[in-house]
Scaffold this active site. Sequence first.
Site, PDB file in Angstrom:
ATOM      1  N   ASP A  78      95.794  26.018  54.251  1.00 40.56           N
ATOM      2  CA  ASP A  78      95.816  26.393  55.727  1.00 40.56           C
ATOM      3  C   ASP A  78      96.476  25.128  56.236  1.00 40.56           C
ATOM      4  O   ASP A  78      96.279  24.061  56.701  1.00 40.56           O
ATOM      5  CB  ASP A  78      94.323  26.307  56.509  1.00 40.56           C
ATOM      6  CG  ASP A  78      94.311  26.534  57.837  1.00 40.56           C
ATOM      7  OD1 ASP A  78      95.610  26.388  58.489  1.00 40.56           O
ATOM      8  OD2 ASP A  78      93.385  27.247  58.313  1.00 40.56           O
TER       9      ASP A  78
ATOM     10  N   ARG B 219      97.422  50.216  61.467  1.00 40.24           N
ATOM     11  CA  ARG B 219      96.305  49.418  60.737  1.00 40.24           C
ATOM     12  C   ARG B 219      96.956  49.232  59.308  1.00 40.24           C
ATOM     13  O   ARG B 219      96.573  48.192  58.822  1.00 40.24           O
ATOM     14  CB  ARG B 219      95.039  50.250  60.504  1.00 40.24           C
ATOM     15  CG  ARG B 219      93.951  49.200  59.736  1.00 40.24           C
ATOM     16  CD  ARG B 219      92.458  49.764  59.952  1.00 40.24           C
ATOM     17  NE  ARG B 219      92.365  51.313  59.914  1.00 40.24           N
ATOM     18  CZ  ARG B 219      92.255  51.924  58.916  1.00 40.24           C
ATOM     19  NH1 ARG B 219      92.327  51.476  57.777  1.00 40.24           N
ATOM     20  NH2 ARG B 219      91.933  53.008  59.140  1.00 40.24           N
TER      21      ARG B 219
ATOM     22  N   LYS C 117      98.273  29.411  67.392  1.00 39.18           N
ATOM     23  CA  LYS C 117      98.587  27.869  68.053  1.00 39.18           C
ATOM     24  C   LYS C 117     100.125  27.710  67.864  1.00 39.18           C
ATOM     25  O   LYS C 117     100.935  28.752  68.500  1.00 39.18           O
ATOM     26  CB  LYS C 117      98.000  27.095  66.631  1.00 39.18           C
ATOM     27  CG  LYS C 117      96.607  27.432  66.363  1.00 39.18           C
ATOM     28  CD  LYS C 117      95.837  27.101  67.679  1.00 39.18           C
ATOM     29  CE  LYS C 117      94.162  27.640  67.309  1.00 39.18           C
ATOM     30  NZ  LYS C 117      93.741  27.830  66.167  1.00 39.18           N
TER      31      LYS C 117
ATOM     32  N   TYR D 253      88.570  23.296  59.535  1.00 40.02           N
ATOM     33  CA  TYR D 253      88.005  23.835  60.968  1.00 40.02           C
ATOM     34  C   TYR D 253      86.605  24.539  60.338  1.00 40.02           C
ATOM     35  O   TYR D 253      86.598  25.117  59.289  1.00 40.02           O
ATOM     36  CB  TYR D 253      89.410  24.933  61.270  1.00 40.02           C
ATOM     37  CG  TYR D 253      88.743  25.939  62.200  1.00 40.02           C
ATOM     38  CD1 TYR D 253      88.497  25.322  63.403  1.00 40.02           C
ATOM     39  CD2 TYR D 253      88.726  27.298  62.050  1.00 40.02           C
ATOM     40  CE1 TYR D 253      88.126  26.067  64.537  1.00 40.02           C
ATOM     41  CE2 TYR D 253      88.308  28.072  63.088  1.00 40.02           C
ATOM     42  CZ  TYR D 253      87.893  27.554  64.296  1.00 40.02           C
ATOM     43  OH  TYR D 253      87.496  28.288  65.265  1.00 40.02           O
TER      44      TYR D 253
HETATM   45  N1  PLP Z   1      92.586  27.264  61.032  1.00 38.38           N
HETATM   46  C1  PLP Z   1      92.640  26.356  61.822  1.00 38.38           C
HETATM   47  C2  PLP Z   1      93.329  25.009  61.015  1.00 38.38           C
HETATM   48  C3  PLP Z   1      92.612  26.389  63.065  1.00 38.38           C
HETATM   49  O1  PLP Z   1      92.503  25.370  63.850  1.00 38.38           O
HETATM   50  C4  PLP Z   1      91.886  27.725  63.450  1.00 38.38           C
HETATM   51  C5  PLP Z   1      91.420  27.864  65.093  1.00 38.38           C
HETATM   52  O2  PLP Z   1      91.294  26.664  65.588  1.00 38.38           O
HETATM   53  C6  PLP Z   1      91.836  28.835  62.714  1.00 38.38           C
HETATM   54  C7  PLP Z   1      92.316  28.518  61.579  1.00 38.38           C
HETATM   55  C8  PLP Z   1      91.231  30.043  63.136  1.00 38.38           C
HETATM   56  O3  PLP Z   1      92.188  30.590  63.872  1.00 38.38           O
HETATM   57  P1  PLP Z   1      92.128  31.649  64.887  1.00 38.38           P
HETATM   58  O4  PLP Z   1      91.331  30.998  66.119  1.00 38.38           O
HETATM   59  O5  PLP Z   1      93.531  32.301  65.319  1.00 38.38           O
HETATM   60  O6  PLP Z   1      91.389  32.900  64.527  1.00 38.38           O
END
Ligand code: PLP
Length: 397
Positions: free
Chosen positions: A182, A59, A207, A112
């Site tokens: 992000d 962890r 992704k 998101y």
């Molecule tokens: N940030 C973006 C731009 C996303 O598209 C997503 C998920 O679709 C996330 C964060 C969250 O990621 P995770 O699904 O790996 O938790």
Amino acid sequence: MTEESTPLHPDTLAVRSGRAGSDPALAPVIWASSTFVSDSVDEAQAAATSIGSDRFYSRYGNPTVSDFEHAVADLEGAEAARAFGSGMGAVTAVMLGLCSQGDHIVAARQIYAGTQLVLQAVCPRFGIDVTFVDGTEPGALAGAVRPGKTMLVWVETPANPRLDLVDLDALGAIAGPMTVVDSTFATPLGQRPLAHGVDLVVHSATKAMAGHNDATLGVVAASAELIGWLTGFAVLQGATASPYDAANGIRGLRTLPVRFARQSASALELARWLEKDGRVTEVRHPGLESHPQHELALRQMQHLGGLVCFDLPGGIDAGRRFVEAVELARLASSLGGPETLVTHPASTTHVNLLPDELAAVGIGAGTIRLSVGLEHPDDLRADLGRALTAAGAVPRP
Ligand code: PLP
């Protein structure tokens, strides 16, 4: 005479970085151990108290996860990185690990929906105030900063799902709060926010970075000091990256440059075809001359990404018919992998948004997000064309 050493290209870094914990194996070694043996109390104490120790308890840190973190730090041009068990693990760690009661966050509205929910529903419960602004409007983010109060300025660029962009130079120039990007849709191959003066880069590595739909993984890259702060929180938060996922993350990074270049090219080809075909409206890809921030995209991105967004005129029914009619593309909520995926944000990823919130970020009942995979673009064009016919889409007059 010695040859001058030049910095390695991102393609080379993607292949070479993050190997210390696996040495001398060529492929990532999976350290599937939750704990590590110490020879003495002093050694155990040193491991327990040193930030980023990866041979104490998993962890806190793990050698396979460290390799992934080092590779991402190299690719982002960062001093350090910290991996998480998901993109949302990374998102919540930055917000809740760096902000306290009484702090303020400025966030771009185009983000998101999960991130938006944390800002809207979780942060206020901890006494963190949030202001949303239009991230595409010049000066809006800086204008919402409350000196001495604003701790973070949070953006996503390109943003999910309509691929709006934020000017990274303008963001990096904001003085006072920490700035966060992000950068999931861009990957470290598409843009490097830290080079523009941004403080922290967040990714859902689930992704394109891991890239094969077989890992749930997040990561943050920043200065060693900020990653140290985040690690202190992350060890208690417990959204720990699994060594199996980290190994898949490293495996994904090795081929990210070729996958991302190919997906970016195929996405632009399909976006151009959709625009010309005329059966859909509002086709979005940063590489299209019609994208309102096309010039900005060319200025700050090296590859423009594998996502395309468009609207079906028939609204919710047409949207549903389309995503159910595709055969080669699959209906699934993710992006960046080898398989082309379609999503209908209004009924899935953004289903928690109210109608006026959907309208504010330009998501309509017939909006479709397409994550272009590695299939041949001609096959994809044929599949999408058939699905448009099935959805009753006709060329505009
Ligand atoms: N940030 C973006 C731009 C996303 O598209 C997503 C998920 O679709 C996330 C964060 C969250 O990621 P995770 O699904 O790996 O938790």
